[in-house]
Scaffold this active site. Structure first.
Site, PDB file in Angstrom:
ATOM      1  N   GLN A 142      25.988  50.349  93.518  1.00 34.91           N
ATOM      2  CA  GLN A 142      24.736  50.676  92.495  1.00 34.91           C
ATOM      3  C   GLN A 142      23.554  50.909  93.424  1.00 34.91           C
ATOM      4  O   GLN A 142      23.607  51.034  93.648  1.00 34.91           O
ATOM      5  CB  GLN A 142      24.919  49.462  90.830  1.00 34.91           C
ATOM      6  CG  GLN A 142      25.148  49.243  90.036  1.00 34.91           C
ATOM      7  CD  GLN A 142      25.242  47.865  89.670  1.00 34.91           C
ATOM      8  OE1 GLN A 142      25.304  47.522  89.767  1.00 34.91           O
ATOM      9  NE2 GLN A 142      25.388  48.517  88.130  1.00 34.91           N
ATOM     10  N   ASP A 195      23.352  53.413  82.430  1.00 33.25           N
ATOM     11  CA  ASP A 195      24.248  54.359  81.972  1.00 33.25           C
ATOM     12  C   ASP A 195      23.932  55.584  81.314  1.00 33.25           C
ATOM     13  O   ASP A 195      24.898  56.772  81.550  1.00 33.25           O
ATOM     14  CB  ASP A 195      25.096  53.814  81.278  1.00 33.25           C
ATOM     15  CG  ASP A 195      24.753  51.649  82.351  1.00 33.25           C
ATOM     16  OD1 ASP A 195      24.921  51.736  83.246  1.00 33.25           O
ATOM     17  OD2 ASP A 195      26.210  51.181  81.405  1.00 33.25           O
ATOM     18  N   GLU A 238      18.834  41.417  77.320  1.00 29.71           N
ATOM     19  CA  GLU A 238      19.383  42.185  78.508  1.00 29.71           C
ATOM     20  C   GLU A 238      17.743  43.128  78.610  1.00 29.71           C
ATOM     21  O   GLU A 238      17.726  43.661  79.287  1.00 29.71           O
ATOM     22  CB  GLU A 238      21.015  43.117  77.634  1.00 29.71           C
ATOM     23  CG  GLU A 238      21.349  44.454  79.059  1.00 29.71           C
ATOM     24  CD  GLU A 238      22.539  44.426  78.360  1.00 29.71           C
ATOM     25  OE1 GLU A 238      22.868  44.429  78.050  1.00 29.71           O
ATOM     26  OE2 GLU A 238      22.796  45.081  79.330  1.00 29.71           O
TER      27      GLU A 238
HETATM   28  C1  DGY Z   1      28.832  49.033  81.736  1.00 33.70           C
HETATM   29  O1  DGY Z   1      29.710  48.181  81.487  1.00 33.70           O
HETATM   30  O2  DGY Z   1      28.289  48.566  80.055  1.00 33.70           O
HETATM   31  C2  DGY Z   1      28.153  48.551  82.931  1.00 33.70           C
HETATM   32  O3  DGY Z   1      27.390  48.922  82.303  1.00 33.70           O
HETATM   33  C3  DGY Z   1      29.460  49.250  83.850  1.00 33.70           C
HETATM   34  O4  DGY Z   1      28.523  48.447  84.746  1.00 33.70           O
END
Ligand code: DGY
Length: 420
Positions: free
Chosen positions: A100, A162, A392
């Site tokens: 990461q 992501d 988040e």
């Molecule tokens: C998730 O599982 O959404 C994570 O971001 C993977 O690191």
């Protein structure tokens, strides 16, 4: 101390599973790499020893080749997928097989330079230097095997961003054969319209399958991976971290490490300029499979400010792009250009704001002489938490909280920065 300060401390304590902090209960029940590093900045505001323990705990899972994995599965949990059995790395403790963003060296330098307990800080930073150096060397060799001055990522999860639009075209080329049936757990915690889609997950899992079948042997994985992108974000953060690690190496008298880092810095400064996209006046990621820049302008580009890596004319155009984005939404920084037709204010990295990214970019804005922009990002970050709580991520159009609640790195950024 305000009520929000107290609540933020309580989130860190509540998500502390003993030496490491989970990002949030349920959705992310393990230790995540860049979460932990940035969370250490929050711990340091009231417990410096605990901040150092967080990084120690992460580095204790370092692989023999130097890689520091993106997830450490210290204790089993049924609330997350894919777990250690899917990764199949065979490590103790179990870990994922990818990495990461390398923000650890930047955090360690900051912890050291702001420490009250200087003896502890000196001892910890000194002991971490060889481990951090091994991780950076791994990046510059295994992930830049052809010496291009840009490291490649083999899974979008390595960027931390992501489902950014940056990866759309490269993801479309990833097959899904053999992935089979699986049950996502994230959708039991968060609304589906705030998370990546099934088509994304099929491809995420195909990439994990590829790595597992290759035995996670880094030799050759960069070239054989079905997805390989030189991400602007991770390359900028690595350059920044190389600068910070070189400063630590000089401080602790490790001339060999400092010299290697200096040579990687020079190579990266040149490599990063190949990511310039003149049309938009920004930097973009590069798809290593096609050799082309990706077709999206995302917030990762602003991390170039954090790396202090853009020549003045390009830096000014990048800042002008941020000015335009911040004029388009009440809360910054959105993760995708607000004018992009794919902009989606609620879906994870396709629009929402993230406090950790704001923090890193704001640091770069100060270095670029734009304290006004840094202050705007801090004020927006503070306003989103005051309005909605410690989520988040946040909707840039109205500041609504999204994803997981009681989120550790949002609380940490409040303590270390936004709430100051
Ligand atoms: C998730 O599982 O959404 C994570 O971001 C993977 O690191």
């Amino acid at each position: 101390m305000t009520e929000l300060d107290q609540a933020a401390r309580q989130i860190l304590r509540g998500n502390d599973l003993g030496g490491y902090t989970v990002p949030t209960a349920g959705l992310y029940p393990f230790q995540w790499n860049w979460d932990s590093c940035l969370v250490a900045l929050g711990w340091a505001t009231f417990d410096e020893a605990r901040a150092w323990a967080e990084i120690d705990s992460l580095l204790s899972a370092q692989w023999d080749d130097g890689m520091v994995p993106h997830i450490v599965f210290h204790k089993p949990s049924p609330t997350y997928f894919p777990g250690p059995d899917v990764w199949g790395t065979g490590r103790t403790p179990p870990t994922s097989g990818i990495t990461q963003p390398p923000v650890a060296a930047t955090v360690v330098r900051r912890l050291l330079e702001t420490a009250t307990d200087t003896a502890l800080a000196e001892a910890k930073a000194r002991s971490m230097l060889p481990k951090l150096f091994a991780w950076h060397r791994w990046f510059h060799t295994q992930r830049d095997p052809h010496g291009e001055g840009l490291v490649g990522i083999i899974h979008p999860w390595e960027t931390g961003r992501d489902n950014a639009a940056d990866w759309d075209a490269a993801m479309a080329a990833v097959p899904t054969e053999g992935v089979g049936e699986y049950q996502r757990r994230d959708l039991q915690h968060v609304d589906a319209d705030q998370r990546p889609k099934k088509v994304d997950y099929d491809r995420y899992l195909y990439m994990v399958k590829h790595g597992r079948e290759a035995g996670w042997n880094p030799d050759g994985l960069h070239d054989s991976a079905p997805f390989c992108v030189a991400d602007i974000g991770i390359n900028a953060l690595l350059l920044r971290a190389d600068r910070d690690l070189a400063a630590l190496a000089r401080r602790f008298g490790d001339g060999g490490a400092a010299a290697s880092l200096e040579s990687w810095i020079v190579r990266s400064e040149a490599g990063l300029q190949r990511l310039w996209h003149d049309g938009d006046g920004t930097y973009r990621s590069l798809d290593r499979k096609t050799g082309a820049l990706v077709d999206a302008s995302g917030s990762g580009a602003f991390l170039m400010l954090t790396a202090d890596a853009a020549p003045a004319d390009r830096r000014d155009r990048l800042l002008a792009m941020m000015d335009r984005w911040l004029a388009a939404v009440p809360y910054g920084v959105p993760s995708l250009a607000p004018a992009d037709p794919r902009f989606d204010a609620k879906r994870y990295w396709r629009g929402p704001c993230w406090l950790v990214v704001n923090y890193l970019i704001a640091d770069g804005c100060i270095g670029a002489g734009r304290s006004d922009l840094a202050e705007r990002l801090r004020a927006d970050s503070r306003a989103m938490v005051e309005k909605s709580g410690f989520w988040e991520y946040f909707d840039p159009t109205d500041g609504a909280g999204l994803g997981g609640d009681n989120f550790t790195w949002t609380a940490a950024m409040w303590l270390a920065w936004a709430g100051q």
